[in-house]
Motif scaffolding. Structure first.
Motif: not given
Length: 266
Positions: A225-242, A244-254
């Motif tokens: 996960l930490a290798e991703a500079h950006v992850v683009i996903t949709d609003s169905g992503l769970s709070d838990e997953a958000r 995890e991504f926020t703490s590991r990837v460069g940028e999370l776009i919902i």
């Protein structure tokens, strides 16, 4: 309601509740018993549900299950288009990009087909065909070659050798699954190897994945996960997953799962 719309509604119902009964669907959708059974048969043939006596249940994906392109293309269509539209904003004229094989990256190809002076590297016949059908004299498309998988990716030694000497500004990577433990994964060992070469060739890694990919684990890891500079996903992503991504990837776009324009005509 068109057959495809009805089947999508049935699929969403199966996924939200874990299973459906034919009798309930007949009543809710106001169609015949035979129509519902035919819809379930279509969904089962695509590997999207498992038929049981009197209804259907969620198809249990295994770590090596690899749905075909047609099966994947009917899943989360609105989410994929919203994700692709967002990703298209990251593509600049005159740059070199790579698009891995997949239905979300295939959708992205439609949105960047008019970007000028673009160089595109892909291991997908379907993605290369999108650009072929919208020709531009100032665009270069490189199709890697290789052995074709059930999901229409070109993989193996030929693909790896073609990618190994290339360098691109951004890789847009589609994935089968993603989790904290396994990272970004695929059910195909050769595709994982090919995608790892794409990751190595890219200055920036942008992962495109709808919310249903979270918690799914394929047999082989493409990247952490930490290798991703950006992850683009949709609003169905769970709070838990958000989190995890926020703490590991460069940028999370919902995205809001609603494309800015009408759905693409295929």
């Amino acid at each position: 309601m068109l057959a495809q719309q009805r089947q999508q509604a049935i699929l969403e119902r199966v996924r939200s509740s874990g299973g459906v009964r034919v009798a309930d669907l007949v009543r809710e959708l106001s169609v015949s018993d035979m129509t519902i059974r035919r819809d379930l048969e279509v969904l089962a043939e695509r590997g999207l549900v498992e038929k049981v006596h009197g209804g259907a249940t969620v198809a249990g994906p295994g770590s090596t299950e690899e749905p075909g392109f047609a099966a994947k293309s009917v899943r989360q269509q609105l989410e994929k288009e919203a994700i692709a539209q967002q990703a298209a904003q990251l593509v600049r004229p005159g740059t070199a990009i790579a698009l891995s094989a997949g239905t979300t990256t295939w959708t992205l190809a439609h949105f960047v087909a008019d970007v000028p002076e673009l160089t595109v590297i892909t291991n997908s016949i379907r993605i290369a065909d999108v650009f072929h059908r919208s020709p531009r004299a100032d665009r270069t498309v490189v199709l890697t070659g290789g052995v074709r998988t059930p999901s229409d990716a070109l993989v193996g030694p030929v693909a790896v050798a073609a990618i190994r000497r290339l360098h691109v500004d951004t890789l847009f990577l589609g994935v089968h699954g993603m989790s904290v433990r396994a990272g970004f994964t695929t059910p195909n060992l050769l595709e994982a190897e090919t995608n790892r070469e794409l990751v190595a060739a890219a200055h920036r890694l942008v992962v495109l994945a709808d919310h249903t990919k979270w918690g799914t684990v394929g047999i082989s890891t493409i990247a952490d996960l930490a290798e991703a500079h950006v992850v683009i996903t949709d609003s169905g992503l769970s709070d838990e997953a958000r989190e995890e991504f926020t703490s590991r990837v460069g940028e999370l776009i919902i995205t809001d799962s609603q494309p800015e324009s009408e759905s693409l005509s295929r």
